[in-house]
Write an enzyme that holds these catalytic residues in place. Structure first.
Site, PDB file in Angstrom:
ATOM      1  N   ASP A 196       0.828  -1.196   0.000  1.00  0.00           N
ATOM      2  CA  ASP A 196       0.000   0.000   0.000  1.00  0.00           C
ATOM      3  C   ASP A 196       0.868   1.254   0.000  1.00  0.00           C
ATOM      4  OD1 ASP A 196      -2.924   0.993   0.542  1.00  0.00           O
ATOM      5  OD2 ASP A 196      -1.635   2.144   1.884  1.00  0.00           O
ATOM      6  N   GLU A 237       0.526  -1.028  -4.903  1.00  0.00           N
ATOM      7  CA  GLU A 237      -0.649  -0.164  -5.046  1.00  0.00           C
ATOM      8  C   GLU A 237      -0.173   1.248  -5.334  1.00  0.00           C
ATOM      9  OE1 GLU A 237      -3.804   2.546  -3.044  1.00  0.00           O
ATOM     10  OE2 GLU A 237      -1.675   2.302  -2.609  1.00  0.00           O
ATOM     11  N   ASP A 295     -12.073   2.973  -0.488  1.00  0.00           N
ATOM     12  CA  ASP A 295     -11.831   4.402  -0.687  1.00  0.00           C
ATOM     13  C   ASP A 295     -12.870   5.015  -1.623  1.00  0.00           C
ATOM     14  OD1 ASP A 295      -9.713   4.709   1.051  1.00  0.00           O
ATOM     15  OD2 ASP A 295      -8.198   4.253  -0.458  1.00  0.00           O
ATOM     16  N   VAL A 342     -11.058  16.580  -8.316  1.00  0.00           N
ATOM     17  CA  VAL A 342     -11.666  15.392  -7.719  1.00  0.00           C
ATOM     18  C   VAL A 342     -10.682  14.226  -7.766  1.00  0.00           C
ATOM     19  CG1 VAL A 342     -13.558  13.733  -7.822  1.00  0.00           C
ATOM     20  CG2 VAL A 342     -13.983  16.149  -8.314  1.00  0.00           C
ATOM     21  N   HIS A 343     -10.306  13.764  -6.589  1.00  0.00           N
ATOM     22  CA  HIS A 343      -9.387  12.628  -6.475  1.00  0.00           C
ATOM     23  C   HIS A 343     -10.154  11.304  -6.575  1.00  0.00           C
ATOM     24  CE1 HIS A 343      -6.111  10.093  -5.248  1.00  0.00           C
ATOM     25  NE2 HIS A 343      -6.598   9.845  -4.043  1.00  0.00           N
ATOM     26  N   ARG A 398     -15.600   8.453   3.484  1.00  0.00           N
ATOM     27  CA  ARG A 398     -15.386   7.111   2.937  1.00  0.00           C
ATOM     28  C   ARG A 398     -16.280   6.064   3.592  1.00  0.00           C
ATOM     29  NH1 ARG A 398      -8.946   6.780   3.472  1.00  0.00           N
ATOM     30  NH2 ARG A 398      -9.543   7.597   5.510  1.00  0.00           N
TER      31      ARG A 398
END
Length: 487
Positions: A196, A237, A295, A342-343, A398
């Site tokens: 990660d 990731e 997420d 926007v992520h 989230r």
């Protein structure tokens, strides 16, 4: 060990019944032989925040979830995938707590990145920070240690100071610690480890401090050799511009297809296949695919230069109209020139498709036919909807797609028609032999998609009618007869 070309499940340790023992029972009772690709258990370790992603250690399991015995038991029937937050560890870990107590005299001091490791005088320059891909306002946190302010690198964390303290991957002490963690995974029959946030491990002034080449490959080589020696597969990731992902795939690693969730949603919303077909023609095949996760649906930077801001705004607005909320990028350098920032779109995938069973199952069918290892998130498995109350209760956006299902809720969801149809589709993807063959995109009109897999005398073709959002699979059955499966 080789990753199996079968469907995987993603779940938290406590999201399907409350703990690991119950998870094992739920898998046995409701989903036997469904997840032949494995079970990805999101961080079950003791953690101080970020729902497990600020781990104190990887040598223990959070007691409220269970024990390593429970992980091993699940591993008797499924390949278990666990996360390693290779970039950071909790500020409450014994390692950082000792550093807070003893400072540079701590035996763990070299695990962390004090700012003097980058700037000689330990004072950060804004000109350097402006070039970085930031996940918080500044990439460091300051602590008072024995009367002196000491700043250490912290890529992530909403709190100030952050809960997540970066590790110095150039330190021998960090590499020895990672080796210890991997050996423990091996001892407990963990087969796949997701690395990660690996893109953030390389810190180098004058760069974005994200996926810095060639340093990132040097670290990847080291950790891949370590994992291979312990019969563990790795899944790095990386959320990044698609060209970065493609480089990683070309280097020989599995990658996450963070582009596909948006592409499939856009295809169904716009009832147009041209964009996704062009993408399917160029994407690497050594990928893990997904629609939903803990997420959200990635937008920036994953889709930069693949999708226009105008198109992205339309999909974002569609999702907001279906109850979604947004995660935004922090770095001005990674916003669009018009300010689009926007992520990720945070939502239940089933909800943003209007809880339309046919559209949702068509989305899954496209995912399953796209080359790669398909992962199904537990909320999506049960056709869960946006959990708005969870967001209100926690203040965490989230949590909209992180509902914890009780046994009663699991039983009720399992008996829904949409879930039974999905389970049938999972069986087909797991068991039909052509998925180990060759992939073909057939010519089609813009309001349809036709995807085919062929191997020896077997083939299966997905036909998607985007005007109705319905789909069928034509395939050769075991008797050699052409059959049609209405999804």
């Amino acid at each position: 060990m080789t990753v199996k070309n079968k469907v995987q499940l993603i779940t938290y340790a406590d999201s399907l019944g409350g703990d690991l023992k119950t998870l094992d029972n739920v898998l046995t009772k409701y989903f036997p032989n469904k997840f032949k690709g494995g079970i990805h258990i999101l961080p079950p370790f003791p953690s101080s925040g970020d729902r497990g992603f600020a781990p104190l250690t990887y040598l223990e399991i959070e007691p409220q979830f269970g024990t390593w015995d429970d992980i091993r038991k699940i591993g008797e029937k499924h390949d278990v995938l666990l996360d390693l937050m290779v970039n950071h560890i909790s500020k409450n870990s014994v390692f950082f707590q000792d550093f807070l107590k003893h400072g540079k005299e701590s035996k763990y001091a070299d695990l962390f990145i004090t700012l003097d490791k980058l700037w000689n005088d330990g004072k950060p320059l804004q000109a350097d920070i402006d070039k970085m891909f930031l996940r918080r306002q500044v990439p460091y946190s300051t602590f008072n240690i024995n009367g002196e302010d000491v700043s250490v690198w912290t890529t992530f964390g909403k709190e100030t100071p952050s809960e997540q303290i970066d590790l110095d991957i150039n330190s021998d002490a960090v590499r020895q610690l990672l080796k210890e963690f991997f050996e423990n995974f091996h001892k407990n029959n963990v087969k796949i480890v997701r690395l990660d946030a690996i893109g953030y491990v390389t810190k180098k002034l004058g760069t974005s401090c994200f996926f810095v080449e060639p340093e990132i490959y040097e670290f990847l080589d080291w950790i891949c050799d370590l994992a291979k020696s312990l019969d563990i597969d790795l899944l790095p990731e990386v959320h990044a511009h698609y060209t970065t992902q493609f480089k990683l795939a070309k280097y020989g690693n599995y990658i996450y297809d963070f582009i596909l969730p948006y592409m499939i949603l856009s295809t169904l919303v716009n009832k147009s296949s041209s964009q996704i077909i062009e993408y399917l023609k160029v994407r690497p095949h050594n990928q893990f695919t997904m629609l939903d996760c803990h997420d959200g649906i990635p937008v920036k930077p994953d889709l930069d230069d693949l999708v226009s801001t105008k198109d992205a705004r339309k999909i974002v607005d569609h999702c907001l109209n279906h109850g979604a909320n947004l995660s935004l990028v922090h770095s001005d350098a990674h916003k669009s020139p018009d300010g689009f920032d926007v992520h990720q779109i945070r939502c239940s995938y089933y909800s943003v498709l209007g809880c339309n069973d046919d559209a949702y199952l068509t989305a899954r069918a496209i995912q399953f036919f796209a080359p790669g290892i398909p992962q199904v998130y537990y909320v999506g498995l049960l056709a869960g909807e946006n959990d708005v109350e969870n967001v209100k209760r926690t203040g965490e956006g989230r949590e909209i797609n992180r509902h914890n299902f009780t046994l009663e809720e699991i039983d009720k969801a399992y008996n829904q028609d949409v879930v039974q149809r999905l389970l049938k589709l999972i069986d087909f993807r797991n068991d039909y032999p052509a998925f180990d063959g060759t992939f073909h995109i057939e010519p089609s009109n813009d309001n349809e998609m036709i995807l085919t897999w062929k191997k020896d005398d077997k083939y299966c073709t997905l036909n998607v009618d985007l005007t109705t959002s319905k789909s069928t699979i034509k395939y050769i059955n075991d008797d050699g007869i052409t059959s049609v499966y209405h999804i």
